[in-house]
Design an enzyme around this catalytic site. Structure first.
Site, PDB file in Angstrom:
ATOM      1  N   ASP A 172      51.994  46.800  68.690  1.00  0.00           N
ATOM      2  CA  ASP A 172      52.344  45.410  68.930  1.00  0.00           C
ATOM      3  C   ASP A 172      52.963  45.375  70.333  1.00  0.00           C
ATOM      4  OD1 ASP A 172      53.188  42.677  68.246  1.00  0.00           O
ATOM      5  OD2 ASP A 172      55.193  43.531  68.196  1.00  0.00           O
ATOM      6  N   ASP A 218      55.224  42.550  72.022  1.00  0.00           N
ATOM      7  CA  ASP A 218      56.599  42.049  72.116  1.00  0.00           C
ATOM      8  C   ASP A 218      57.477  42.731  71.068  1.00  0.00           C
ATOM      9  OD1 ASP A 218      58.895  40.543  72.426  1.00  0.00           O
ATOM     10  OD2 ASP A 218      58.135  38.844  71.279  1.00  0.00           O
ATOM     11  N   GLY A 253      57.055  37.646  66.390  1.00  0.00           N
ATOM     12  CA  GLY A 253      55.729  38.105  65.949  1.00  0.00           C
ATOM     13  C   GLY A 253      54.800  37.035  65.399  1.00  0.00           C
ATOM     14  N   ARG A 268      52.171  30.935  68.276  1.00  0.00           N
ATOM     15  CA  ARG A 268      52.838  29.832  68.982  1.00  0.00           C
ATOM     16  C   ARG A 268      52.959  28.620  68.073  1.00  0.00           C
ATOM     17  NH1 ARG A 268      49.897  28.514  74.445  1.00  0.00           N
ATOM     18  NH2 ARG A 268      49.976  30.785  74.483  1.00  0.00           N
ATOM     19  N   SER A 297      50.053  37.326  70.960  1.00  0.00           N
ATOM     20  CA  SER A 297      50.240  36.481  72.147  1.00  0.00           C
ATOM     21  C   SER A 297      48.957  36.235  72.931  1.00  0.00           C
ATOM     22  CB  SER A 297      51.270  37.121  73.080  1.00  0.00           C
ATOM     23  OG  SER A 297      51.372  36.362  74.256  1.00  0.00           O
ATOM     24  N   ARG A 298      48.803  34.988  73.360  1.00  0.00           N
ATOM     25  CA  ARG A 298      47.686  34.639  74.248  1.00  0.00           C
ATOM     26  C   ARG A 298      47.994  35.040  75.684  1.00  0.00           C
ATOM     27  NH1 ARG A 298      44.912  29.158  71.854  1.00  0.00           N
ATOM     28  NH2 ARG A 298      44.382  30.158  69.891  1.00  0.00           N
ATOM     29  N   ASN A 299      49.219  35.479  75.911  1.00  0.00           N
ATOM     30  CA  ASN A 299      49.615  35.934  77.244  1.00  0.00           C
ATOM     31  C   ASN A 299      49.643  37.461  77.337  1.00  0.00           C
ATOM     32  OD1 ASN A 299      50.469  33.335  78.661  1.00  0.00           O
ATOM     33  ND2 ASN A 299      51.600  33.172  76.735  1.00  0.00           N
ATOM     34  N   ASP A 314      57.340  45.346  65.210  1.00  0.00           N
ATOM     35  CA  ASP A 314      58.774  45.021  65.076  1.00  0.00           C
ATOM     36  C   ASP A 314      59.007  43.811  64.171  1.00  0.00           C
ATOM     37  OD1 ASP A 314      57.657  43.185  66.994  1.00  0.00           O
ATOM     38  OD2 ASP A 314      59.716  42.573  67.424  1.00  0.00           O
TER      39      ASP A 314
HETATM   40  P1  B16 Z   1      52.093  33.244  72.931  1.00  0.00           P
HETATM   41  P2  B16 Z   1      53.660  40.050  69.578  1.00  0.00           P
HETATM   42  C1  B16 Z   1      54.185  37.434  69.732  1.00  0.00           C
HETATM   43  O1  B16 Z   1      53.930  38.657  70.381  1.00  0.00           O
HETATM   44  C2  B16 Z   1      55.644  37.056  69.903  1.00  0.00           C
HETATM   45  O2  B16 Z   1      56.486  38.019  69.253  1.00  0.00           O
HETATM   46  C3  B16 Z   1      55.896  35.695  69.304  1.00  0.00           C
HETATM   47  O3  B16 Z   1      57.251  35.327  69.499  1.00  0.00           O
HETATM   48  C4  B16 Z   1      54.962  34.678  69.969  1.00  0.00           C
HETATM   49  O4  B16 Z   1      55.142  33.396  69.388  1.00  0.00           O
HETATM   50  C5  B16 Z   1      53.516  35.139  69.798  1.00  0.00           C
HETATM   51  O5  B16 Z   1      53.357  36.432  70.347  1.00  0.00           O
HETATM   52  C6  B16 Z   1      52.538  34.191  70.474  1.00  0.00           C
HETATM   53  O6  B16 Z   1      52.749  34.252  71.868  1.00  0.00           O
HETATM   54  O7  B16 Z   1      52.804  31.936  72.808  1.00  0.00           O
HETATM   55  O8  B16 Z   1      52.324  33.935  74.250  1.00  0.00           O
HETATM   56  O9  B16 Z   1      50.629  33.130  72.591  1.00  0.00           O
HETATM   57  O10 B16 Z   1      54.967  40.465  68.961  1.00  0.00           O
HETATM   58  O11 B16 Z   1      52.570  39.797  68.546  1.00  0.00           O
HETATM   59  O12 B16 Z   1      53.214  40.976  70.686  1.00  0.00           O
HETATM   60 MG    MG Z   2      56.330  41.904  68.043  1.00  0.00          MG
END
Ligand code: B16
Ligand code: MG
Length: 219
Positions: free
Chosen positions: A10, A12, A47, A50, A115-117, A169
């Site tokens: 993972d 984040d 995790g 969005r 995350s899309r980022n 996590d």
């Molecule tokens: P985004 P992971 C997750 O990352 C984040 O923990 C979570 O807080 C967030 O809302 C999600 O990605 C979507 O992110 O808004 O950037 O698309 O823990 O799956 O790496």
């Molecule tokens: Mg995470």
């Protein structure tokens, strides 16, 4: 020889700590809209997608679909501003050595993030080239706790999920890994990831690759 042929990380909370940036971006939006939002509230967003994060922030407050789209876009704009600060110095302790050692030992390494980022973050961390596969917020429709993302990443690695260990996590992430039939390694406290096969309270710095393979192999 270990059964485990790949590690799926993972992003984040395992490789880097973007949770702080997510918090600041949601907090900015919440303040602008007069919605109470604390660091404690932010823990529930760990995790999850969005869209689900927005639902948890709203705690049942009604908004229109148009507002929801506009608010998510605004939050993401703030988040992307914070992401420009990311450098390899933002890799969490132990991550660099663990990833490098896995590769040396012939264990494939991949990322499975909601995350899309994720790709932007991985590029800023300068680890994209090391990865055998990247699954992100665009890869599947159903997000964690559904098993889809980890099954998708295992497929890209040409492996059954049962040959992969997922490092996560978030509670939803461990649920997803177990539902996929993968080994689950939890990063953080037992209240959150106590249902994983193995737990690393402080993250990747807690363990070496051979020790991790041995402990999972002896379950
Ligand atoms: P985004 P992971 C997750 O990352 C984040 O923990 C979570 O807080 C967030 O809302 C999600 O990605 C979507 O992110 O808004 O950037 O698309 O823990 O799956 O790496
Ligand atoms: Mg995470």
């Amino acid at each position: 020889m270990s059964e485990i042929k790949a590690f799926i990380f993972d992003l984040d909370g395992v490789i880097t700590d973007t949770a702080e940036f997510h918090y600041r971006a949601w907090k900015r939006l919440a303040d602008e809209e007069g919605i109470p939002f604390t660091r404690e509230d932010n823990e529930a967003l760990r995790g999850v997608s969005r869209r689900e994060s927005l639902a948890r922030l709203l705690k049942g407050r009604p908004i229109t679909e148009e507002q929801a789209q506009a608010w998510m876009a605004r939050k993401n704009g703030y988040y992307q501003q914070y992401l420009t600060e990311i450098t390899p110095g933002n890799l969490l302790p132990g991550a660099t050595d663990f990833l490098a050692d896995a590769r040396t030992r012939g264990v494939k390494i991949a990322v499975g993030s909601a995350s899309r980022n994720a790709r932007t973050v991985l590029d800023s961390l300068q680890i994209t080239d090391q990865l055998d596969a990247i699954g992100d917020g665009y890869s599947v429709t159903r997000s964690k706790p559904a098993p889809d993302l980890f099954i998708w990443v295992a497929g890209r690695l040409d492996l059954p999920p049962g040959r992969c260990a997922v490092f996560e996590d978030a509670e939803a992430g461990i649920d997803a890994a177990l539902a996929a039939g993968a080994y689950a390694v939890g990063v953080g406290p037992a209240e959150r990831v106590g249902h994983a096969h193995l737990r690393l309270p402080n993250g990747l710095a807690d363990i070496t690759v051979p020790e991790c393979l041995e402990r999972l192999g002896n379950l």
